[in-house]
Design a protein around this motif. Structure first.
Motif, PDB file in Angstrom:
ATOM      1  N   VAL A   1     -23.587 -28.555  12.862  1.00  0.00           N
ATOM      2  CA  VAL A   1     -23.090 -28.762  14.096  1.00  0.00           C
ATOM      3  C   VAL A   1     -21.897 -29.533  14.297  1.00  0.00           C
ATOM      4  CG1 VAL A   1     -25.386 -28.360  15.003  1.00  0.00           C
ATOM      5  CG2 VAL A   1     -24.549 -30.714  14.611  1.00  0.00           C
ATOM      6  N   HIS A   2     -21.441 -29.872  15.518  1.00  0.00           N
ATOM      7  CA  HIS A   2     -19.867 -30.992  15.831  1.00  0.00           C
ATOM      8  C   HIS A   2     -19.024 -30.568  14.921  1.00  0.00           C
ATOM      9  CE1 HIS A   2     -18.284 -34.708  16.684  1.00  0.00           C
ATOM     10  NE2 HIS A   2     -19.344 -34.721  17.631  1.00  0.00           N
ATOM     11  N   GLY A   3     -18.486 -29.378  15.181  1.00  0.00           N
ATOM     12  CA  GLY A   3     -17.195 -29.203  14.231  1.00  0.00           C
ATOM     13  C   GLY A   3     -16.496 -27.898  14.881  1.00  0.00           C
ATOM     14  N   ASP A   4     -15.477 -27.764  14.902  1.00  0.00           N
ATOM     15  CA  ASP A   4     -14.597 -26.561  15.124  1.00  0.00           C
ATOM     16  C   ASP A   4     -14.927 -25.483  14.257  1.00  0.00           C
ATOM     17  OD1 ASP A   4     -13.231 -27.534  17.180  1.00  0.00           O
ATOM     18  OD2 ASP A   4     -11.324 -28.139  16.025  1.00  0.00           O
ATOM     19  N   SER A   5     -14.837 -24.307  14.506  1.00  0.00           N
ATOM     20  CA  SER A   5     -15.558 -23.071  14.052  1.00  0.00           C
ATOM     21  C   SER A   5     -14.847 -23.058  12.446  1.00  0.00           C
ATOM     22  CB  SER A   5     -15.075 -21.557  14.294  1.00  0.00           C
ATOM     23  OG  SER A   5     -13.596 -21.608  14.514  1.00  0.00           O
ATOM     24  N   GLY A   6     -13.538 -23.375  11.912  1.00  0.00           N
ATOM     25  CA  GLY A   6     -12.979 -23.216  10.848  1.00  0.00           C
ATOM     26  C   GLY A   6     -13.972 -24.359   9.880  1.00  0.00           C
ATOM     27  N   ALA A   7     -13.950 -25.534  10.541  1.00  0.00           N
ATOM     28  CA  ALA A   7     -14.586 -26.650   9.678  1.00  0.00           C
ATOM     29  C   ALA A   7     -15.890 -26.291   9.497  1.00  0.00           C
ATOM     30  CB  ALA A   7     -14.278 -27.918  10.636  1.00  0.00           C
ATOM     31  N   LYS A   8     -16.688 -25.820  10.476  1.00  0.00           N
ATOM     32  CA  LYS A   8     -17.987 -25.420  10.107  1.00  0.00           C
ATOM     33  C   LYS A   8     -18.163 -24.545   8.985  1.00  0.00           C
ATOM     34  CE  LYS A   8     -19.209 -24.980  14.633  1.00  0.00           C
ATOM     35  NZ  LYS A   8     -19.724 -24.554  15.677  1.00  0.00           N
ATOM     36  N   ALA A   9     -17.231 -23.266   9.171  1.00  0.00           N
ATOM     37  CA  ALA A   9     -17.506 -22.417   8.103  1.00  0.00           C
ATOM     38  C   ALA A   9     -17.138 -22.760   6.679  1.00  0.00           C
ATOM     39  CB  ALA A   9     -16.403 -21.112   8.571  1.00  0.00           C
ATOM     40  N   ALA A  10     -16.127 -23.592   6.539  1.00  0.00           N
ATOM     41  CA  ALA A  10     -15.766 -24.269   5.346  1.00  0.00           C
ATOM     42  C   ALA A  10     -16.717 -24.915   4.436  1.00  0.00           C
ATOM     43  CB  ALA A  10     -14.348 -25.056   5.377  1.00  0.00           C
ATOM     44  N   PHE A  11     -17.434 -25.916   5.639  1.00  0.00           N
ATOM     45  CA  PHE A  11     -18.532 -26.784   5.186  1.00  0.00           C
ATOM     46  C   PHE A  11     -19.606 -25.859   4.713  1.00  0.00           C
ATOM     47  CE2 PHE A  11     -21.865 -30.409   5.724  1.00  0.00           C
ATOM     48  CZ  PHE A  11     -21.525 -30.685   4.532  1.00  0.00           C
ATOM     49  N   ARG A  12     -19.979 -24.877   5.423  1.00  0.00           N
ATOM     50  CA  ARG A  12     -21.182 -23.880   5.056  1.00  0.00           C
ATOM     51  C   ARG A  12     -20.749 -23.267   3.774  1.00  0.00           C
ATOM     52  NH1 ARG A  12     -23.787 -19.122   8.841  1.00  0.00           N
ATOM     53  NH2 ARG A  12     -25.430 -18.549   7.291  1.00  0.00           N
ATOM     54  N   ALA A  13     -19.660 -22.782   3.383  1.00  0.00           N
ATOM     55  CA  ALA A  13     -19.330 -22.221   2.119  1.00  0.00           C
ATOM     56  C   ALA A  13     -19.480 -23.206   1.066  1.00  0.00           C
ATOM     57  CB  ALA A  13     -17.947 -21.565   2.112  1.00  0.00           C
ATOM     58  N   LEU A  14     -18.905 -24.382   1.195  1.00  0.00           N
ATOM     59  CA  LEU A  14     -19.225 -25.568   0.371  1.00  0.00           C
ATOM     60  C   LEU A  14     -20.583 -25.683   0.025  1.00  0.00           C
ATOM     61  CD1 LEU A  14     -18.132 -27.616  -1.686  1.00  0.00           C
ATOM     62  CD2 LEU A  14     -17.988 -29.191   0.034  1.00  0.00           C
ATOM     63  N   LEU A  15     -21.505 -25.767   1.040  1.00  0.00           N
ATOM     64  CA  LEU A  15     -23.086 -26.072   0.822  1.00  0.00           C
ATOM     65  C   LEU A  15     -23.550 -25.141   0.312  1.00  0.00           C
ATOM     66  CD1 LEU A  15     -23.806 -27.739   4.205  1.00  0.00           C
ATOM     67  CD2 LEU A  15     -23.470 -28.908   1.971  1.00  0.00           C
ATOM     68  N   GLU A  16     -23.359 -23.757   0.489  1.00  0.00           N
ATOM     69  CA  GLU A  16     -23.735 -22.457  -0.202  1.00  0.00           C
ATOM     70  C   GLU A  16     -23.497 -22.395  -1.743  1.00  0.00           C
ATOM     71  OE1 GLU A  16     -24.269 -19.489   3.833  1.00  0.00           O
ATOM     72  OE2 GLU A  16     -22.399 -19.639   2.481  1.00  0.00           O
ATOM     73  N   GLU A  17     -22.467 -22.911  -2.014  1.00  0.00           N
ATOM     74  CA  GLU A  17     -21.945 -23.022  -3.350  1.00  0.00           C
ATOM     75  C   GLU A  17     -22.904 -24.027  -4.248  1.00  0.00           C
ATOM     76  OE1 GLU A  17     -17.994 -23.826  -3.806  1.00  0.00           O
ATOM     77  OE2 GLU A  17     -17.160 -21.884  -2.779  1.00  0.00           O
ATOM     78  N   THR A  18     -23.256 -25.109  -3.395  1.00  0.00           N
ATOM     79  CA  THR A  18     -24.042 -26.335  -4.117  1.00  0.00           C
ATOM     80  C   THR A  18     -25.338 -26.354  -4.042  1.00  0.00           C
ATOM     81  OG1 THR A  18     -21.957 -27.403  -3.113  1.00  0.00           O
ATOM     82  CG2 THR A  18     -23.718 -28.803  -4.215  1.00  0.00           C
ATOM     83  N   PHE A  19     -25.781 -25.482  -2.973  1.00  0.00           N
ATOM     84  CA  PHE A  19     -27.304 -25.783  -2.996  1.00  0.00           C
ATOM     85  C   PHE A  19     -28.090 -24.329  -2.527  1.00  0.00           C
ATOM     86  CE2 PHE A  19     -25.576 -29.644  -0.893  1.00  0.00           C
ATOM     87  CZ  PHE A  19     -26.091 -30.613  -1.817  1.00  0.00           C
ATOM     88  N   ASN A  20     -29.260 -24.099  -3.309  1.00  0.00           N
ATOM     89  CA  ASN A  20     -29.705 -22.955  -2.719  1.00  0.00           C
ATOM     90  C   ASN A  20     -30.852 -23.163  -1.744  1.00  0.00           C
ATOM     91  OD1 ASN A  20     -31.186 -20.452  -3.015  1.00  0.00           O
ATOM     92  ND2 ASN A  20     -32.543 -20.995  -4.778  1.00  0.00           N
ATOM     93  N   THR A  21     -30.436 -23.375  -0.736  1.00  0.00           N
ATOM     94  CA  THR A  21     -31.478 -23.403   0.709  1.00  0.00           C
ATOM     95  C   THR A  21     -30.761 -22.663   1.734  1.00  0.00           C
ATOM     96  OG1 THR A  21     -32.549 -25.307   1.801  1.00  0.00           O
ATOM     97  CG2 THR A  21     -30.150 -25.414   1.269  1.00  0.00           C
ATOM     98  N   ARG A  22     -31.633 -22.747   2.901  1.00  0.00           N
ATOM     99  CA  ARG A  22     -31.111 -22.080   4.269  1.00  0.00           C
ATOM    100  C   ARG A  22     -29.988 -22.878   4.663  1.00  0.00           C
ATOM    101  NH1 ARG A  22     -32.413 -18.454   8.429  1.00  0.00           N
ATOM    102  NH2 ARG A  22     -32.528 -19.549  10.471  1.00  0.00           N
ATOM    103  N   ILE A  23     -29.046 -22.380   5.030  1.00  0.00           N
ATOM    104  CA  ILE A  23     -27.776 -23.106   5.730  1.00  0.00           C
ATOM    105  C   ILE A  23     -27.556 -21.973   6.919  1.00  0.00           C
ATOM    106  CG2 ILE A  23     -25.729 -24.089   5.590  1.00  0.00           C
ATOM    107  CD1 ILE A  23     -26.018 -24.099   2.432  1.00  0.00           C
ATOM    108  N   MET A  24     -27.449 -23.025   8.221  1.00  0.00           N
ATOM    109  CA  MET A  24     -27.170 -21.927   9.222  1.00  0.00           C
ATOM    110  C   MET A  24     -26.126 -22.669  10.223  1.00  0.00           C
ATOM    111  SD  MET A  24     -30.642 -22.310  11.586  1.00  0.00           S
ATOM    112  CE  MET A  24     -29.960 -21.632  12.901  1.00  0.00           C
TER     113      MET A  24
END
Length: 469
Positions: free
Chosen positions: A443-466
């Motif tokens: 939460v609490h981010g512009d769309s680009g910042a959230k998308a970039a952080f989501r991609a990084l988390l998905e690369e790093t962790f095997n868990t549900r990210i939304m």
């Protein structure tokens, strides 16, 4: 059932308001009961959530009858600005926060009430009195029981977030029958090595994590680099007799900048630069008030800052510092600095240039190339601050109060003083949790910042990210 809902900060970086609710059903399944808490209740700014920077839409348009308490992570207006409207909507529960936040919350809401609610002094005092009655200060690291009703209980614990004085992330232990879950709400996390405050430490456990992403797409400069850049901007003022205008939020950034500037002046002795002639002006009664509160709350400073005080330095009340209080003195200062060639640094609110005294300085100084505008925080879409950042380097213009102003002043941004964690800092916060959360909400981010952080988390962790909508 343990539910998380979001009433803000899903389409931008303001308006934070999240809900954690526990819903139980009777044995027959015909009746249900729901108990919940809000984490923050902040103001929308800029174009976030389709709201205007004037905050015209302040309605509490979601159910509150089941809400037992409001948890405040910190007192920035985008996290607490809707509290008066929450009270007006009928909320009667306690307001739980850290001990420093309990001192500062009435002060920041008094200013918000005067600007956007009413000028009636008696009404303001009534609202502030009600808020003070509801405040429940909780020490860091100590569990606080919100409710315990047989099948259903909820306790919370505040941990240092390193964002501003009093900031916290919230650990929530929720129980329905034999089911237990720990949910963590990050609030706003600070960057490591920020002046004055200890860095945040990761929680020992989080089954679900709701985390901010203001700078989820990039990292800040390290402290040495940003201090060097700040010093370079100050030297330009000494060289050409211009004014460095810093649109700064009254809480956090103003105090951190004063701390760094005092250090630069104290440590600098370069030929040709008389650092003692550089005047530092805080032109904001609110910022001055919070600077006083910061001084009074030295026990919550980090070890470096406390050591500086023990050595006889005064990082928030040094010789070159001048505070402007009255509106008449403010107008005189704007006129004097626009005409003079005296080197000066002015810290004035608001941080996104959407109102406050900084607007008068901008009108008077944007057209003069001797001057500099230094941004030290995020500038939300739709705010004048974002326009200056976008168009200033191109020699463009912006509109203030319906009039067009050319931008000839130099424009700088030093992100390290944003008080927000950068992408790597956010990742380290998650990595520091011993077991990866089963779910991470961004939460609490512009769309680009959230998308970039989501991609990084998905690369790093095997868990549900939304990313909630």
């Amino acid at each position: 059932m343990i539910n998380i809902k979001h009433h803000g900060a899903t389409s931008g970086v303001t308006g934070s308001c999240h809900e954690l609710s526990l819903q139980t059903e009777s044995a027959s399944g015909l009746e249900s009961a729901e108990h919940g808490i809000f984490i923050d209740c902040g103001l929308f700014q800029g174009q976030d959530e389709g709201r205007s920077a004037s905050a015209a839409d302040l309605t509490i348009d979601f159910p509150i009858d089941h809400i037992r308490a409001l948890l405040v992570t910190h007192v920035h207006i985008d996290h607490v600005g809707r509290i008066p409207y929450l009270l007006a909507a009928g909320f009667e529960g306690p307001i739980v926060c850290s001990e420093p936040s309990a001192v500062m919350l009435p002060e920041i809401l008094e200013d918000a009430l005067k600007i956007g609610f009413t000028r009636d002094r008696r009404l303001i005092e009534r609202v502030l009195g009600l808020i003070r009655e509801r405040l429940v200060p909780v020490p860091y690291g100590q569990w606080h029981r919100v409710f315990d009703e047989g099948e259903c209980s909820l306790s919370v614990r505040l941990q240092r977030a390193g964002h501003i004085l009093g900031s916290a992330y919230v650990e929530c232990d929720a129980r329905i029958g034999d089911m237990e879950e720990r949910i963590v709400f990050s609030g706003d996390l600070g960057a490591p090595h920020s002046p004055l405050l200890p860095a945040p430490k990761s929680p020992e456990r989080a089954d679900r994590l709701v985390i901010e992403s203001t700078y989820g797409d990039h990292d800040h400069e390290d402290r040495k680099t940003r201090r060097h850049r700040l010093k370079a901007v100050l030297k330009s003022a000494l060289a050409d007799g211009g004014t460095v205008l810093v649109p700064a939020f009254s809480i956090g950034r103003t105090q951190e900048l004063l701390y760094e500037i005092e250090g630069i002046i104290a440590d600098s002795s370069e030929p040709g630069f008389d650092w003692r002639s550089l005047e530092i002006v805080v032109d904001s009664p609110l910022a001055a008030n919070f600077t006083r509160i910061y001084r009074d709350l030295k026990p919550f400073w980090d070890a470096e800052a406390r050591e500086r005080v023990r050595s006889g330095r005064h990082p928030l009340s040094f010789e070159q510092l001048t505070v402007i209080d009255s509106h008449e003195d403010h107008l005189n200062a704007v006129d004097y600095l626009a005409r003079s060639h005296r080197p000066c640094v002015v810290l004035a609110g608001s941080g996104m240039c959407a109102g406050g005294r900084v607007v008068n300085y901008l009108k008077a100084m944007l057209g003069d190339e001797r001057n500099d505008v230094l941004f030290v925080g995020c500038q939300a879409a739709g705010t004048p601050g974002r326009d200056i950042l976008n168009y200033g380097p191109k020699g463009g213009w912006l509109t203030l109060d319906g009039e067009r102003y050319n931008i000839r002043a130099r424009v700088h941004q030093v992100g390290g003083y944003s008080a927000h964690a950068g992408q790597s800092d956010l990742l380290r916060f998650v990595e520091g949790i011993p077991e990866v959360p089963e779910e991470i909400r961004i939460v609490h981010g512009d769309s680009g910042a959230k998308a970039a952080f989501r991609a990084l988390l998905e690369e790093t962790f095997n868990t549900r990210i939304m990313i909630p909508e």
